[in-house]
Scaffold this motif. Structure first.
Motif, mmCIF file in Angstrom:
data_model
loop_
_atom_site.group_PDB
_atom_site.id
_atom_site.type_symbol
_atom_site.label_atom_id
_atom_site.label_comp_id
_atom_site.label_asym_id
_atom_site.label_seq_id
_atom_site.Cartn_x
_atom_site.Cartn_y
_atom_site.Cartn_z
ATOM 1 N N PRO A 380 0.680 -1.311 -0.101
ATOM 2 C CA PRO A 380 -0.080 -0.104 -0.166
ATOM 3 C C PRO A 380 0.772 1.212 0.435
ATOM 4 C CG PRO A 380 0.021 -1.235 1.925
ATOM 5 C CD PRO A 380 0.820 -2.123 1.497
ATOM 6 N N MET A 381 1.779 1.022 0.410
ATOM 7 C CA MET A 381 2.458 2.387 0.417
ATOM 8 C C MET A 381 3.716 2.862 -0.665
ATOM 9 S SD MET A 381 2.645 3.697 3.478
ATOM 10 C CE MET A 381 4.367 4.872 3.956
ATOM 11 N N ASN A 382 3.468 1.502 -1.539
ATOM 12 C CA ASN A 382 4.079 2.086 -2.746
ATOM 13 C C ASN A 382 3.007 2.857 -3.244
ATOM 14 O OD1 ASN A 382 6.162 1.064 -5.025
ATOM 15 N ND2 ASN A 382 4.602 -0.405 -5.475
ATOM 16 N N ARG A 383 1.972 2.787 -3.188
ATOM 17 C CA ARG A 383 1.068 3.642 -4.391
ATOM 18 C C ARG A 383 0.916 4.732 -4.094
ATOM 19 N NH1 ARG A 383 -3.782 -0.480 -4.475
ATOM 20 N NH2 ARG A 383 -4.690 1.056 -5.492
ATOM 21 N N ILE A 384 1.313 5.657 -2.453
ATOM 22 C CA ILE A 384 1.048 6.661 -2.548
ATOM 23 C C ILE A 384 2.582 7.648 -2.707
ATOM 24 C CG2 ILE A 384 -0.534 6.344 -1.277
ATOM 25 C CD1 ILE A 384 0.936 6.804 1.327
ATOM 26 N N VAL A 385 4.246 6.562 -2.324
ATOM 27 C CA VAL A 385 4.870 7.439 -2.617
ATOM 28 C C VAL A 385 6.396 6.329 -3.095
ATOM 29 C CG1 VAL A 385 5.262 8.986 -0.722
ATOM 30 C CG2 VAL A 385 5.861 6.266 -0.339
ATOM 31 N N PRO A 386 7.390 6.810 -4.223
ATOM 32 C CA PRO A 386 7.801 5.299 -4.193
ATOM 33 C C PRO A 386 8.377 4.820 -3.003
ATOM 34 C CG PRO A 386 9.098 7.641 -4.433
ATOM 35 C CD PRO A 386 7.530 7.839 -3.817
ATOM 36 N N ALA A 387 8.109 3.219 -2.954
ATOM 37 C CA ALA A 387 8.370 2.062 -1.977
ATOM 38 C C ALA A 387 9.479 1.672 -2.556
ATOM 39 C CB ALA A 387 7.757 2.154 -1.611
ATOM 40 N N VAL A 388 10.669 1.379 -1.575
ATOM 41 C CA VAL A 388 12.163 0.081 -1.788
ATOM 42 C C VAL A 388 11.614 -0.754 -0.792
ATOM 43 C CG1 VAL A 388 14.437 -0.230 -1.708
ATOM 44 C CG2 VAL A 388 12.974 2.529 -2.942
ATOM 45 N N MET A 389 11.402 -2.231 -1.478
ATOM 46 C CA MET A 389 11.755 -3.143 -0.110
ATOM 47 C C MET A 389 12.057 -4.258 -0.607
ATOM 48 S SD MET A 389 9.413 -5.310 0.848
ATOM 49 C CE MET A 389 9.095 -6.075 2.207
ATOM 50 N N LEU A 390 13.285 -5.013 0.705
ATOM 51 C CA LEU A 390 14.686 -5.169 0.779
ATOM 52 C C LEU A 390 14.367 -6.801 1.483
ATOM 53 C CD1 LEU A 390 17.122 -3.030 2.012
ATOM 54 C CD2 LEU A 390 16.711 -3.932 -0.669
ATOM 55 N N PHE A 391 15.170 -8.079 0.801
ATOM 56 C CA PHE A 391 14.096 -9.534 2.173
ATOM 57 C C PHE A 391 15.964 -9.423 2.349
ATOM 58 C CE2 PHE A 391 11.197 -11.081 -0.903
ATOM 59 C CZ PHE A 391 9.624 -10.372 0.179
ATOM 60 N N VAL A 392 16.171 -10.297 3.376
ATOM 61 C CA VAL A 392 17.188 -11.216 3.961
ATOM 62 C C VAL A 392 16.711 -12.693 4.059
ATOM 63 C CG1 VAL A 392 18.000 -9.645 4.940
ATOM 64 C CG2 VAL A 392 16.247 -10.770 6.314
ATOM 65 N N PRO A 393 17.906 -13.261 4.018
ATOM 66 C CA PRO A 393 17.574 -15.160 3.479
ATOM 67 C C PRO A 393 16.542 -15.532 5.159
ATOM 68 C CG PRO A 393 19.705 -14.369 2.871
ATOM 69 C CD PRO A 393 18.717 -13.767 3.253
ATOM 70 N N SER A 394 15.658 -16.112 4.638
ATOM 71 C CA SER A 394 15.276 -17.346 5.458
ATOM 72 C C SER A 394 15.120 -18.387 5.161
ATOM 73 C CB SER A 394 13.447 -17.399 5.030
ATOM 74 O OG SER A 394 12.982 -16.369 5.368
ATOM 75 N N ALA A 395 15.727 -19.014 6.328
ATOM 76 C CA ALA A 395 16.485 -20.996 6.815
ATOM 77 C C ALA A 395 15.657 -21.437 6.333
ATOM 78 C CB ALA A 395 16.786 -21.075 7.851
ATOM 79 N N ASP A 396 15.497 -22.268 4.918
ATOM 80 C CA ASP A 396 14.637 -23.338 4.207
ATOM 81 C C ASP A 396 13.441 -23.246 3.934
ATOM 82 O OD1 ASP A 396 16.163 -25.273 5.652
ATOM 83 O OD2 ASP A 396 15.327 -25.829 7.378
ATOM 84 N N GLY A 397 13.114 -21.142 4.278
ATOM 85 C CA GLY A 397 11.604 -20.726 2.985
ATOM 86 C C GLY A 397 11.123 -20.909 4.143
ATOM 87 N N VAL A 398 10.943 -21.093 5.191
ATOM 88 C CA VAL A 398 10.117 -21.475 6.172
ATOM 89 C C VAL A 398 9.776 -20.207 7.092
ATOM 90 C CG1 VAL A 398 9.719 -23.457 6.858
ATOM 91 C CG2 VAL A 398 10.978 -22.070 8.778
ATOM 92 N N SER A 399 7.853 -19.479 7.444
ATOM 93 C CA SER A 399 8.049 -18.353 8.098
ATOM 94 C C SER A 399 5.926 -18.720 8.660
ATOM 95 C CB SER A 399 7.424 -17.005 6.732
ATOM 96 O OG SER A 399 7.102 -17.182 6.490
ATOM 97 N N HIS A 400 5.761 -18.352 8.933
ATOM 98 C CA HIS A 400 4.802 -17.900 9.308
ATOM 99 C C HIS A 400 4.956 -19.720 10.939
ATOM 100 C CE1 HIS A 400 2.227 -15.276 7.437
ATOM 101 N NE2 HIS A 400 2.739 -14.305 7.577
ATOM 102 N N CYS A 401 5.593 -19.832 11.368
ATOM 103 C CA CYS A 401 5.631 -20.662 12.021
ATOM 104 C C CYS A 401 6.949 -20.467 13.285
ATOM 105 C CB CYS A 401 5.886 -21.716 11.986
ATOM 106 S SG CYS A 401 7.106 -21.929 10.817
ATOM 107 N N GLU A 402 7.274 -21.134 14.574
ATOM 108 C CA GLU A 402 7.937 -20.780 15.176
ATOM 109 C C GLU A 402 9.020 -21.225 14.690
ATOM 110 O OE1 GLU A 402 5.406 -23.417 17.414
ATOM 111 O OE2 GLU A 402 6.004 -22.353 19.398
ATOM 112 N N ARG A 403 9.753 -22.292 13.979
ATOM 113 C CA ARG A 403 10.794 -22.332 13.261
ATOM 114 C C ARG A 403 11.718 -21.351 12.560
ATOM 115 N NH1 ARG A 403 12.660 -26.121 9.246
ATOM 116 N NH2 ARG A 403 10.159 -26.847 8.168
#
Lengths: 445, 445
Positions: A380-403
Motif C-alpha cells: 500500500p505504501m508504494n501506491r502513495i510514495v516511491p517504495a523500496v522493499m528488501l529481503f534477507v534469507p529465511s532458513a528453509d524458506g519457512v515462516s508464519h511458524c515457530e521455527r
C-alpha cells in the motif's frame, strides 16, 4: 555470504570507513530482546494485533525510540511513528515494518524490519548530529498496526489506512471472532491515537524473504521488483444440522463433508498450472455448530489464491467456482463464494530498484531481484510514495511458524544495506520519482 | 394415528374413565412455555448445558414442580429431582429426560420427556391424594444435567454420574472450549448440589424418535428394545504451520488438507456395509491456528461411528485407521486416533418391553418395537435398574436442528402412555426384574 556481511562499503554520505554506521551489537541485543514479548516454548512468538503481548512490545519500542532521540506519535489506526527532529516541518522517509505476529508465529517476520529501521535511523541521527549527513527530510521509523490480520481482517490494515486504501473509522469497527472491535483493542493497549501520522516522502522496508530463493542462490539481499496477484474467496457452505446418531446417511446434508471436498479442490487446482507459479490454500475454516454428535449445518472458509500472473489467479478462481457448484449439487448443500481482498500485481519503481542495488554496492554485498508472494506494508505504501522493499534469507524458506530463522550475520548485513539505502533516501535520491503501481493489463499478458 | 391419541384406555389402577389422568391442556401449555427459554428465531432453542438460558428453564422446572407438590433437590452433578411425598423413606421410580439442547437445537429433544414426566407424576399424585392409586414407592421426575454434551464432553453426563459410570469429582473438572469447568458452570446457574440424589427403583423415559420409522409405519409409540453399538475416535492431524502466500505447494505439510481427506474417508467407509445398518460422521473439527493466511498446523476432529452390530463398528474403525495411515503418508502429516466413549449395545429388559406394550393397550394405541441409534439417559440408567424407553414420532425424522417437530396430538398420546406406564411401575409391576445390560458376545454374532 556471511563473510561479506561484515565488510563495509562506501555509502555516499558516509564521511569515512569508521566514522558512523549502525551499531551492530546494540541492534542484535535489541532485536533478540523483542523475542521475549509473547515468547512461545518452541522459540516463536505469539503477539496477535491488539493483545497484551503486542501492547508490551510496542511500549518497549516507544521507550527505546525515545531513548534514541526520536519523537513518538500514534495515529488514528494505531500505527506508531518515531520521527527524527532534523528538519522542522519537512516530510519523512518512512522506514519500518510490524511488531504483530501470527498465532505461534516466528520472531523475525515484521519485528526484524522495525528494529533494523530503528537502528538505521539511529545511525543516521548520529551522523546528522556529527554534521557528516545533511538530510533534506526527516526519517520516521514505523511499526504498522495489524499487518498479519490473524485476529482482525484484512491483513496489512494499518498501512492500508495510512495510504488511504481503507477508511479509518470503518476499520476501527472491525471485530475479532470474540466480538472485540479494533477500537476496543487499540484502547486496551493504549494505542488509539489521533490524526494521520507524519507525511511520507518515500518508504523503505526490510523483511525476511519467507521463501528459499536467496538461500538457494546464496545471495544475502533480495530487491523486490513486484508483488504477486492475490485474492481471497469467502466461501460459505450451508447444509442442514441433524443428529449424528439418528440421521441415516441418505438423509444428510452435511456441510463439513462438502467443505472438505472444497478444501481438496483448492489444493488440486494447481495441477492446471506450471509448478511454483501459483499457490492456493485454505487457512481459516469454521464449523457450525461444531459439536461431536451434530452433523454440521455450516462451514465458513477462506480460500487464498496467489500467482505471479493475474490471469492464473482468475483462471484458478473460475475452475474452483465451477467445482464448488458440482460439490454443492452432489452434496445437496449450498455454496456461495465472495471475492475479497483482491490485490493486483504491484510493481515497485525502477529507480528504487536501482537505488537498492547501489546500497548493496555501498555495503559490498550481492543482491538479487525477486518477486514477493506474500503481502507487505510496502505494497500500500508504494501506491502513495516511491517504495523500496528488501529481503534477507529465511532458513528453509519457512515462516508464519515457530521455527522461522535468519542468522545474526544475515540480519546485520540487511541492517547495513538498509542504513545505506535510507541514507540515500533522506538526501533526496528518489525525489521526483512517481509511486509504483498496478501493472498495466497489456504488460500482464 | 392422531384420532387415536385422544382416546382413553383403561389403566389398571385408574378408578374410572374420567376420575384422573394427565391434564392435557396444562401439559401443552407448560411444554410450549419452555420453548421460550433460549428460543431461536427459526423456532428452535439454544440451551447448552450450564448456560444462562439452561439455568432459566431449570429454575422454571423447579418452581413448577414445587407448585405441583413435589420436593425438589439437586445432586452433586446438577441433576434435578422432583420427588413425591407418598411413601416416606421409599425409593423412587425415576422418570424424565433433559432440558439442555444442542446449539440451535430443537425444542422437543429432551424437554418433551421432562415436561411429560412432570405431568404424568402430577396425575399420579392427584390419584394418590384421591385414594385411587396405592403406590409402593415414590416417583421422582428428573432433569438430567448435560445429556447433549455439546459444551462439555461426554454426552449423557448427569445420568452416567448418577449411575456410577462416571466419577462426580472428576467430571466436574471437565472444561468447555473456553476453559470453564462443569463445576463453575453449575455454580453459575445455582445447580451445584450435594449427594447422590434419590434412590431409584426403576426408570422410564419418553423422547422423540429422531428417525422416520414411526412416521413411516404410522404408529404413535415406539418401544425401544436396544441401543446401537457406538464409539468415537478422537483424531489429531499434525502438519506444519507455514505462510499461505510464501510457501510453495511442494513444501507444505497442510493439516487441513489431510483432515479433509479424513472426513471424506469417514463418509465413504459406509459403502462397505449394508444401507441403513451404520452411520458415520465428523461433527467436531477444530483448525489451528485458523488464520486466513496461515497453512494450518493441526486439526482435531471427532469421528462418530454407530451401527446396529458391534462388529460393523469395529470393522469401520479398522478400515478408517488404515485409511488415516495412508493419508498421513501421502500428506506428510501425523495422524493419531484414540478410542473414546465406546458404548456397547444395551438391551432393555424384556419385562419392561411387555409392560410398555400393556401401557399402550391401556391407552388404546398401537406400538412398535425399535432400536435407538442415538444415546439417551435411559442407557446408563438401564445398567442399575430396569428401564423402559418410549418414543413418539419425529416429523421427517429430523432432530438436533431448529425444524425438529412433533404434533401436539402425538405429544399428548405419549404423555398418556407414559402416565399408564408409570402407574404400573409405582405399583411394583417390574419388582424383581433385573436391570438391562450389554448384549452377550454370542448373541451379537
Amino acid at each position: 555470504m556471511t563473510e561479506q556481511s561484515t565488510s563495509s562499503g562506501s555509502a555516499p554520505h558516509r564521511a569515512d570507513g569508521d566514522a558512523w554506521g549502525p551499531d551492530r551489537e546494540m541492534f542484535l541485543r535489541d532485536f533478540h530482546h523483542t523475542t521475549r514479548f509473547g515468547a512461545t516454548e518452541a522459540g516463536g512468538i505469539d503477539r496477535q494485533a491488539g493483545t497484551a503481548e503486542h501492547g508490551q512490545v510496542r511500549d518497549w519500542f516507544e521507550d527505546r525510540a525515545e531513548e534514541l532521540g526520536f519523537t513518538v506519535t500514534t495515529d488514528e489506526i494505531g500505527n506508531i511513528f518515531a520521527v527524527s527532529r532534523w528538519v522542522e516541518g519537512a516530510p519523512s522517509v518512512v522506514v519500518g515494518s510490524h511488531l504483530d505476529s501470527q498465532p505461534l508465529g516466528g520472531r523475525f517476520d515484521g519485528t526484524y524490519g522495525v528494529v533494523a529501521a530503528l537502528h538505521a535511523a539511529a545511525a543516521l541521527d548520529a551522523a546528522v548530529a556529527a554534521g557528516t549527513l545533511m538530510p533534506q527530510v526527516n526519517v520516521a521509523v514505523v511499526d504498522w498496526f495489524n499487518e498479519e490480520g490473524a485476529r482482525f481482517p484484512p491483513s496489512i490494515m494499518g498501512s492500508s489506512v495510512y495510504a488511504g486504501l481503507l477508511d479509518a473509522d470503518q476499520t476501527r469497527q472491525t471485530r475479532d471472532p470474540q466480538g472485540v472491535t479494533v477500537e476496543e483493542a487499540l484502547q486496551s493497549i493504549g494505542r488509539r491515537g489521533d490524526g494521520p501520522g507524519p507525511q511520507a516522502a518515500a518508504y523503505a522496508e526490510i523483511h525476511i524473504e519467507q521463501g528459499r530463493r536467496l538461500e538457494r542462490a546464496e545471495v544475502p539481499i533480495g530487491i523486490v521488483e513486484r508483488s504477486w496477484h492475490t485474492q481471497k474467496l469467502l466461501v460459505s457452505v450451508v447444509g442442514e444440522q441433524s443428529h449424528t446418531g439418528a440421521t441415516l446417511m441418505a438423509d444428510r446434508r452435511d456441510a463439513l463433508v462438502a467443505a472438505s471436498r472444497a478444501v481438496i479442490a483448492v489444493e488440486d487446482v494447481v495441477r492446471h498450472f506450471e509448478p511454483e507459479s501459483i499457490v492456493t490454500s485454505v487457512g481459516k475454516f469454521d464449523v457450525e455448530p461444531n459439536s461431536p454428535i451434530v452433523v454440521p449445518r455450516q462451514v465458513d472458509l477462506v480460500v487464498d489464491l496467489r500467482a505471479d500472473r493475474r490471469q492464473d489467479v482468475e483462471r484458478a478462481r473460475e475452475l474452483l467456482l465451477k467445482e464448488f457448484a458440482d460439490i454443492a449439487a452432489r452434496s445437496r448443500v449450498e455454496i456461495s463464494a465472495e471475492d475479497f481482498d483482491v490485490r493486483p500485481v504491484q510493481t515497485f519503481p525502477e529507480a528504487g530498484l536501482d537505488l537498492a542495488a547501489k546500497a548493496c554496492r555501498d555495503v559490498g554485498v550481492e543482491s538479487l531481484r525477486l518477486t514477493t508472494l506474500a503481502g507487505h506494508d510496502s505494497i500500500p505504501m508504494n501506491r502513495i510514495v516511491p517504495a523500496v522493499m528488501l529481503f534477507v534469507p529465511s532458513a528453509d524458506g519457512v515462516s508464519h511458524c515457530e521455527r522461522e530463522f535468519t542468522s545474526d550475520a544475515d540480519l546485520v548485513t540487511g541492517l547495513e544495506v538498509l542504513t545505506a539505502l535510507v541514507t540515500r533516501l533522506v538526501t533526496g535520491e528518489l525525489d521526483g520519482v512517481a509511486p509504483g503501481g498496478r501493472l498495466q493489463e497489456a504488460e500482464e499478458a
